[in-house]
Design an enzyme around this catalytic site. Structure first.
Site, mmCIF file in Angstrom:
data_model
loop_
_atom_site.group_PDB
_atom_site.id
_atom_site.type_symbol
_atom_site.label_atom_id
_atom_site.label_comp_id
_atom_site.label_asym_id
_atom_site.label_seq_id
_atom_site.Cartn_x
_atom_site.Cartn_y
_atom_site.Cartn_z
ATOM 1 C CG ASP A 65 -2.127 0.945 1.025
ATOM 2 O OD1 ASP A 65 -2.298 1.494 -0.075
ATOM 3 O OD2 ASP A 65 -2.873 1.134 2.003
ATOM 4 C CE LYS A 68 -6.453 2.599 0.859
ATOM 5 N NZ LYS A 68 -5.178 2.982 0.189
ATOM 6 C CE LYS A 99 -2.119 4.689 3.223
ATOM 7 N NZ LYS A 99 -2.024 4.632 1.747
ATOM 8 C CE LYS A 113 -6.260 10.750 0.782
ATOM 9 N NZ LYS A 113 -5.609 9.465 1.083
#
Length: 529
Positions: free
Chosen positions: A316, A365, A478, A406
């Protein structure tokens, strides 16, 4: 290490701008061999809590091929926002494009890329601190020279994909049109159970219905053809497609390399598209990076990578809100402040947000975002004596109007001196793909560089490649996948320091210490032993 120039004043010329005068670095043809004394403490904690420290020195040799490989990048999700942005950006940079915006003329750049837009501190020349570009220490692939192709479940050409993504300015999109409209993604794999049902209307470019073994062979053939047609030395496959739901991890399915290959043969429902792409890459000798949060790299796939000596990395992309969190929580904890509550809210309107609006994909996520502060909390038993972590809540909402821009809002509440509290509230507008695209390039370029580096220690007779799980990529990810038994580090400064120190060690120098003793001692400069 001996040198034809002798141990005193040996010269290693790595490029036109970097000449290293060191007995620990020797260039022989296209290879630089360097010595590096790695100083590390052996630490043992006795039952009474006493910490026993034994300083140790491990002598490493690094052998690095200086000429970059001719490299190809295959993107799974080529027609998505990230894929079309990466391809368009490399063309715009290669052709030095400029375009008008409402704020004036903009020119192509690689801002946000560690390899292209950061510098490394090498020392003090008596008048100023000396910093050099990251990519000037050891020669690296120029992103303008990457050969890029890939797959997508939608057949829009990349000009149409740019229009759909609404990431680039209209004038830039039109300047890119002549080249982008001729690029059409290869057909991809679609297993409806793994991505959100709201993606069905995009699906018009899939490999015909077949067994998972046949899908594996099709993807392997695509990789081979791409490598042969473009005469490539190195191929990297990178997943930047939709977030999948988590797959099961269990005995008999994917705990060993043999199990995962047999599960493909038996057409097991829990083998995901990303599993197929990862295994195809490994079997074809192409490195694989998982840029989405699903648990693609099951133990059996990692074992397969170890058998074939191919790099894998994940999970990620760490681009906007989470990258800030990995730096900010590190700062707070190292300042002696105690984060008690971290609440992260996002809303976004791109296709990634649409896919994440279904619970199973959101859960993937949520897991990747939630663990990003764990190593920083675990490092401070004064603040967290009982090991209890901060309350950490993550919310993602799909709001089509904001598109790729975002909105991330974070509230950090810390306990401070004498029972007080400090609250930080941060609004972060993350232009999602413009932050992710340079990470994709960095992941590819650093992976290629690592494929040219070998190491030797007193425990190894021959020079060997790094461990197939390339944990050095953690800076851009991540939820870093690391070799079994290796601690996970998410703190931003530790991660960037790890990369820069390795690159300079391979060149035969070390990044100059930040302690800077010479500036606060009477000597004014260090004595040389």
């Amino acid at each position: 290490m001996s040198s034809q120039n002798g141990v005193n004043g040996a010269h290693s010329k790595l490029n036109n701008k970097l000449l290293i005068n060191s007995p620990y670095s020797v260039v022989d043809g296209d290879t630089v061999t360097s010595e590096y004394p790695y100083r590390k403490n052996k630490v043992e904690v006795s039952d009474d809590g006493t910490v026993h420290i034994t300083p140790q020195v491990y002598n490493y040799k690094f052998q690095t091929k200086l000429t970059p490989n001719r490299t190809g990048l295959l993107l799974v999700g080529l027609g998505g926002n990230n894929g079309s942005t990466v391809v368009g950006a490399t063309i715009a940079n290669r052709e030095k494009m400029s375009w008008r915006t409402r704020n004036g003329i903009q020119t192509a750049n690689y801002y946000g890329s560690i390899t292209q837009s950061t510098t490394v501190h090498l020392g003090w020349d008596g008048e100023a601190q000396v910093h050099v570009p990251f990519n000037s220490i050891i020669p690296m692939v120029d992103p303008n020279n990457l050969i890029i192709d890939g797959w997508d479940i939608n057949n829009a050409n990349l000009y149409e994909a740019m229009l759909r993504a609404k990431v680039f300015e209209p004038e830039l999109i039109e300047k890119l049109r002549p080249q982008m409209e001729h690029i059409v993604p290869r057909p991809s794999i679609y297993y409806p159970d793994f991505i959100a049902t709201n993606q069905e209307n995009r699906v018009n470019n899939v490999i015909e219905k077949a067994t998972k073994s046949e899908h594996l062979e099709h993807i392997r053939r695509d990789i081979r053809d791409f490598k042969e047609q473009n005469k490539l030395d190195c191929v990297i496959v990178l997943w930047t497609a939709n977030t999948e739901r988590y797959s099961e991890i269990r005995e008999g399915l994917n705990m060993t390399a043999d199990e995962v290959l047999k599960s493909i043969e038996s057409n097991d429902d829990e083998i995901s598209p990303s599993n197929i792409f990862a295994i195809a890459s490994i079997l074809e000798g192409a490195h694989y990076i998982n840029g989405s949060p699903q648990n693609t790299l099951a133990p059996g796939i990692i074992e397969l990578a170890e058998k074939h000596q191919v790099f894998v990395g994940g999970d990620d992309f760490k681009s906007g809100q989470t990258k800030l969190k990995s730096a900010l929580v590190d700062f707070l904890v190292n300042s002696g402040l105690k984060p008690e509550s971290i609440v992260s809210y996002n809303h976004l309107g791109n296709n990634d947000g649409k896919n994440l609006s279904e619970q199973r994909q959101f859960r993937s996520k949520e897991i990747s975002k939630a663990s990003v502060v764990d190593d920083m909390v675990d490092a401070n038993k004064i603040l967290y004596p009982d090991g209890k972590k901060p309350d950490h809540v993550i919310v993602i909402k799909y709001v089509p109007f904001v598109g790729d821009s975002k909105r991330a809002m974070d509230e950090y509440i810390c306990s401070i001196f004498m029972g007080g509290h400090q609250t930080l509230v941060i609004h972060n507008t993350c232009e999602d793909s413009l932050l992710a695209a340079p990470l994709i390039l960095d992941l590819a370029l650093i992976t290629e560089l690592c494929s040219r580096i070998k190491y030797q220690t007193g425990a190894t007779k021959n020079f060997e490649h790094f461990h197939p799980v390339l944990s050095l990529l953690s800076l851009m990810l991540k939820a870093p996948v690391v070799p079994q038994g290796t601690p996970v580090s998410n703190a931003f400064m530790k991660q960037i320091t790890s990369i820069t120190k390795l690159i300079t060690a391979c060149a035969g120098v070390t990044t100059d210490t930040d302690m800077q003793i010479e500036f606060f001692t009477k000597m004014g400069k260090p004595s040389i032993q």
